[in-house]
Design a protein around this motif. Structure first.
Motif, short mmCIF file in Angstrom:
data_model
loop_
_atom_site.label_atom_id
_atom_site.label_comp_id
_atom_site.label_asym_id
_atom_site.label_seq_id
_atom_site.Cartn_x
_atom_site.Cartn_y
_atom_site.Cartn_z
N LEU A 36 0.83 -1.19 0.00
CA LEU A 36 0.00 0.00 0.00
C LEU A 36 0.88 1.26 0.00
CD1 LEU A 36 -2.77 1.32 0.07
CD2 LEU A 36 -2.73 1.08 2.57
N LYS A 37 1.95 1.24 0.75
CA LYS A 37 2.87 2.39 0.80
C LYS A 37 3.50 2.64 -0.58
CE LYS A 37 6.77 4.16 3.42
NZ LYS A 37 7.73 3.89 4.47
N ARG A 38 3.96 1.58 -1.24
CA ARG A 38 4.53 1.73 -2.59
C ARG A 38 3.47 2.19 -3.58
NH1 ARG A 38 7.06 -3.05 -0.94
NH2 ARG A 38 5.54 -4.29 -2.06
N LEU A 39 2.28 1.60 -3.51
CA LEU A 39 1.19 1.98 -4.41
C LEU A 39 0.85 3.46 -4.23
CD1 LEU A 39 -1.15 1.47 -6.37
CD2 LEU A 39 -2.48 0.63 -4.42
N LEU A 41 2.75 5.84 -3.20
CA LEU A 41 3.82 6.67 -3.74
C LEU A 41 3.74 6.75 -5.27
CD1 LEU A 41 6.27 8.45 -3.33
CD2 LEU A 41 7.68 6.39 -3.26
N ILE A 42 3.46 5.62 -5.91
CA ILE A 42 3.30 5.63 -7.37
C ILE A 42 2.09 6.48 -7.76
CG2 ILE A 42 2.86 4.22 -9.44
CD1 ILE A 42 5.70 3.96 -8.23
N LEU A 43 0.99 6.34 -7.01
CA LEU A 43 -0.19 7.18 -7.27
C LEU A 43 0.15 8.65 -7.05
CD1 LEU A 43 -3.03 5.01 -5.65
CD2 LEU A 43 -2.56 5.33 -8.10
N GLY A 44 1.01 8.93 -6.08
CA GLY A 44 1.45 10.30 -5.83
C GLY A 44 2.23 10.85 -7.01
N TRP A 45 3.11 10.04 -7.57
CA TRP A 45 3.84 10.46 -8.76
C TRP A 45 2.87 10.72 -9.92
CZ3 TRP A 45 8.51 12.33 -9.56
CH2 TRP A 45 9.53 12.06 -8.64
N ILE A 46 1.88 9.84 -10.07
CA ILE A 46 0.90 10.02 -11.15
C ILE A 46 0.12 11.31 -10.95
CG2 ILE A 46 -1.25 9.09 -12.13
CD1 ILE A 46 -0.07 6.25 -11.43
N ALA A 47 -0.31 11.57 -9.72
CA ALA A 47 -1.17 12.73 -9.45
C ALA A 47 -0.41 14.05 -9.42
CB ALA A 47 -1.89 12.52 -8.12
N SER A 71 7.77 -0.95 -9.13
CA SER A 71 6.86 0.06 -9.68
C SER A 71 6.23 -0.37 -11.00
CB SER A 71 7.57 1.40 -9.86
OG SER A 71 8.61 1.31 -10.81
N VAL A 72 6.98 -1.09 -11.83
CA VAL A 72 6.45 -1.49 -13.14
C VAL A 72 5.22 -2.38 -13.00
CG1 VAL A 72 6.95 -2.80 -15.25
CG2 VAL A 72 8.55 -1.06 -14.44
N PRO A 73 5.21 -3.41 -12.13
CA PRO A 73 3.98 -4.21 -11.98
C PRO A 73 2.78 -3.37 -11.52
CG PRO A 73 5.84 -5.39 -11.04
CD PRO A 73 6.33 -4.00 -11.37
N ILE A 74 3.02 -2.38 -10.67
CA ILE A 74 1.94 -1.49 -10.24
C ILE A 74 1.41 -0.72 -11.43
CG2 ILE A 74 1.39 0.57 -8.88
CD1 ILE A 74 3.36 -0.53 -6.73
N LEU A 75 2.31 -0.15 -12.22
CA LEU A 75 1.91 0.65 -13.39
C LEU A 75 1.19 -0.21 -14.43
CD1 LEU A 75 5.09 2.84 -13.64
CD2 LEU A 75 2.78 3.66 -13.13
N VAL A 119 -4.37 10.35 -2.20
CA VAL A 119 -3.04 10.96 -2.19
C VAL A 119 -3.20 12.34 -1.55
CG1 VAL A 119 -1.18 11.88 -3.62
CG2 VAL A 119 -2.30 9.73 -4.28
N ASP A 120 -2.68 12.51 -0.35
CA ASP A 120 -2.72 13.80 0.34
C ASP A 120 -1.70 14.71 -0.34
OD1 ASP A 120 -2.01 15.94 2.07
OD2 ASP A 120 -2.76 14.82 3.79
N PRO A 121 -2.17 15.74 -1.05
CA PRO A 121 -1.24 16.56 -1.85
C PRO A 121 -0.12 17.20 -1.03
CG PRO A 121 -3.51 17.13 -2.37
CD PRO A 121 -3.55 16.20 -1.20
#
Length: 181
Positions: A36-39, A41-47, A71-75, A119-121
């Protein structure tokens, strides 16, 4: 049209679509805290990436220390809402970005997104700022990523004052006045 006050369409169906995509790819009951923490962070990069399509999994690895193998499997699981081409036959197309700005808006709106994928901005900008500054401080001048050099200040200016960000800024400030290079 979707954002027009009083529209008849609203965002409810779009929010349901985004929530369904996220919950299908990452069922909340099956998410362990580390994943969840990695996900998030990836969502944070996306947003919050400052230039849409300017970040790759390699950049995330270098700046935020999440290996591409994670990160690639998440993406890949998010490809119905994220532009991402991981296939080897598409060189140069490894950057990722939200398929539409409404997905980015969804991720940073707690009311729309809910607890799990929110994602808390302020906090995420603080994380990205601290990661960029840490990368810049540990890298030689020629080895610094353009993203970190170009956007660290944007992330700092939008960041909530988290303990980690303050610690990084104090360390840099202290080094400026104590280290002679």
């Amino acid at each position: 049209l979707l954002l027009t006050p009083g529209n008849t369409y609203g965002l409810a169906h779009l929010d349901l679509l985004y929530r369904t995509v996220l919950e299908t790819a990452f069922p909340p009951d099956d998410l362990d805290p580390a994943t969840l923490k990695r996900l998030r962070l990836i969502l944070g990069w996306i947003a919050l990436a400052q230039e849409s399509g300017s970040v790759s999994p390699d950049d995330v690895h270098t700046i935020s220390r999440i290996p591409s193998s994670e990160s690639v499997p998440i993406l890949i699981k998010l490809r119905s809402v994220v532009h991402f081409y991981a296939e080897a036959y598409m060189p140069g197309m490894k950057n990722f970005t939200a398929m539409h700005v409404t997905f980015r808006d969804f991720l940073i709106d707690h009311r729309r997104c809910g607890d799990t994928f929110y994602v808390d901005p302020g906090r995420m900008h603080a994380r990205l700022a601290a990661d960029c500054l840490t990368h810049l401080s540990r890298s030689r001048v020629g080895c610094q990523l353009n993203y970190a050099k170009k956007f660290w200040e944007n992330h700092v200016s939008q960041a909530a004052p988290t303990e980690r960000l303050i610690r990084v800024l104090v360390k840099i400030f202290t080094n400026l006045f104590t280290v002679k290079e």
